[in-house]
Scaffold this active site. Structure first.
Site, PDB file in Angstrom:
ATOM      1  CB  SER A 124      -0.851  -0.033   1.265  1.00 26.27           C
ATOM      2  OG  SER A 124      -1.427   1.214   1.507  1.00 26.27           O
ATOM      3  CE1 TYR A 148      -3.880  -2.711   5.622  1.00 27.04           C
ATOM      4  CE2 TYR A 148      -3.424  -0.391   5.149  1.00 27.04           C
ATOM      5  CZ  TYR A 148      -3.694  -1.683   4.709  1.00 27.04           C
ATOM      6  OH  TYR A 148      -3.769  -1.925   3.363  1.00 27.04           O
ATOM      7  CE  LYS A 152      -1.466  -4.568   3.498  1.00 22.83           C
ATOM      8  NZ  LYS A 152      -1.737  -5.836   2.812  1.00 22.83           N
TER       9      LYS A 152
END
Ligand code: NAD
Ligand code: UFG
Length: 340
Positions: A124, A148, A152
């Site tokens: 992302s 989050y 990643k």
């Protein structure tokens, strides 16, 4: 080419399976249905005429994964499965690290055991944190501002170390910007459970009458109109990016990192106007305070993907909003619970 698609019942995975079929590839989906519904499969069949193989299961189950990989003669894995809500990740960091980090490590371990050495990972633009400048290139510094994003980043670092130790592997990190839009048939789309976190599904639910008004988080950013600016990319372009990556570098040993964005920024107000035009409905909105952790603006330089993979986003903002509206207006409550 047989490709295992983890999380293939979800938003980006389902659209990617459709484009894979069009490209002559055979996707095999595994998903635990935590954030998706079985009726997605019927919709894929309606659009493509193909019964895609779906095996329900969890990526944290190594014995299950190894069995599926070995039994199906898999050549590559596209790994979408994971949790993705930034706000929820702050409340439930352990669940995010377990699903996203631990889940990926189990998957790679199973691939190693099954002798599958080609992986495409859903990363992302969040790994760039608050970028010093735009457009963002792949060699910009990375950082994380929430669990989050950190999950990643940790996975990217684990995969980088693993690839260095196993130089015959092909590992591709695809950094998505803001995926929006739906399949042009209106049969598949984004179906968030509960209150949408992201802009586009929220606007779509206001347009269809499910929500009263949109709250625009901040109108005092140093941007064109004070609202946040993002690089919205049509999910069909994003799906095509996976096929381009599989064809371009999926069999090429190395660590490959690509931005997948449209390369242009649009403000929240511009997206609201585009959606009003597409739906013919006014979108009620109110300005609200900035959302914690949000940045002012973010868009991609995706020229590396264009150069190496021959991929470029081509779909316009009008297509993004029109396709989203087709999906939302035909499926106001999202996917049905049961397979039709
Ligand atoms: P999604 O929630 O629609 O799809 C993810 C799928 O994975 C769901 O069907 C879910 O049931 C499944 N899943 C979750 N945990 C699992 C597990 N442990 N085992 C098996 N299946 C599991 O999300 P999406 O928008 O399609 O995103 C796909 C990937 O792309 C995610 O990894 C996400 O972090 C990443 N990504 C998404 C965006 C975005 O804005 N949508 C942006 C950047 C990156
Ligand atoms: N926004 C609103 N109101 C809302 C929702 C969003 O004003 O109800 C604004 C945000 O403040 C931001 C823009 O709309 O300016 C886009 O917000 P999204 O939540 O749709 O997207 P983000 O850019 O915050 O994040 C998304 C994904 C992340 C991913 C990131 C990659 O949620 O998982 O894109 O760029 F990491």
């Amino acid at each position: 080419m047989k490709v295992l698609v983890t999380g293939g019942m979800g938003y980006i995975g389902s659209h990617t399976c459709i484009q894979m079929l069009a490209a002559g590839m055979t996707p095999i989906i595994i998903d635990n249905l935590y954030n998706s519904k079985p009726s997605v499969l019927g919709r894929i069949k309606e659009v493509t005429g193909v019964d895609v193989q779906f095996i329900e299961g969890d990526i944290r189950d190594k014995a299950f994964l190894t069995k599926v990989l070995k039994a199906n003669d898999i050549q590559s894995v596209i790994h979408f499965a994971g949790l993705k809500a930034v706000g929820e990740s702050v409340e439930k960091p352990l669940e995010y690290y377990d699903n996203n980090v631990h889940g990926t490590l189990v998957l790679v371990d199973a691939m190693r055991e099954a002798g599958v050495s080609s992986l495409i990972f859903s990363s992302s633009a969040t790994v760039y944190g608050d970028p010093a400048s735009v457009p963002i290139k792949e060699d910009f510094p990375t950082s994380a501002t929430n669990p989050y994003g950190r999950s990643k980043l940790i996975v990217e670092e684990c995969l980088t170390d693993f690839q260095h130790a196993n130089p015959d592997w092909s590992i591709t990190l695809l950094r998505y910007f803001n995926p929006v839009g739906s399949h042009p048939s209106g049969k598949l789309g984004e179906d968030p459970q509960g209150i949408p976190n992201n802009l586009m599904p929220f606007i779509a639910q206001v347009a269809v009458g499910r929500r009263e008004h949109l709250s625009i988080f901040g109108n005092d950013y140093p941007t064109i109109d004070g609202t946040g600016v993002r690089d919205y990319i049509h999910v069909m372009d994003l799906a095509d990016g996976h096929i381009a990556a599989l064809n371009g570098v999926g069999a090429k040993a190395g660590l490959h990192t690509y931005n997948l964005g449209a390369g242009k920024g649009y403000s929240v107000l511009e997206m609201v106007q585009a959606f009003e035009k597409a739906s013919g409905n006014p979108i009620a909105y109110q300005f609200a305070p900035r959302r914690a952790g949000d940045i002012a603006e973010c868009w991609a330089d995706s020229s590396k993907a264009e150069h190496d993979l021959g991929w470029k986003a081509t779909r316009t903002v009008d297509e993004m909003t029109q396709d989203t509206w087709r999906w939302q207006s035909h499926n106001p409550q999202g996917y049905p619970d049961e397979q039709a």
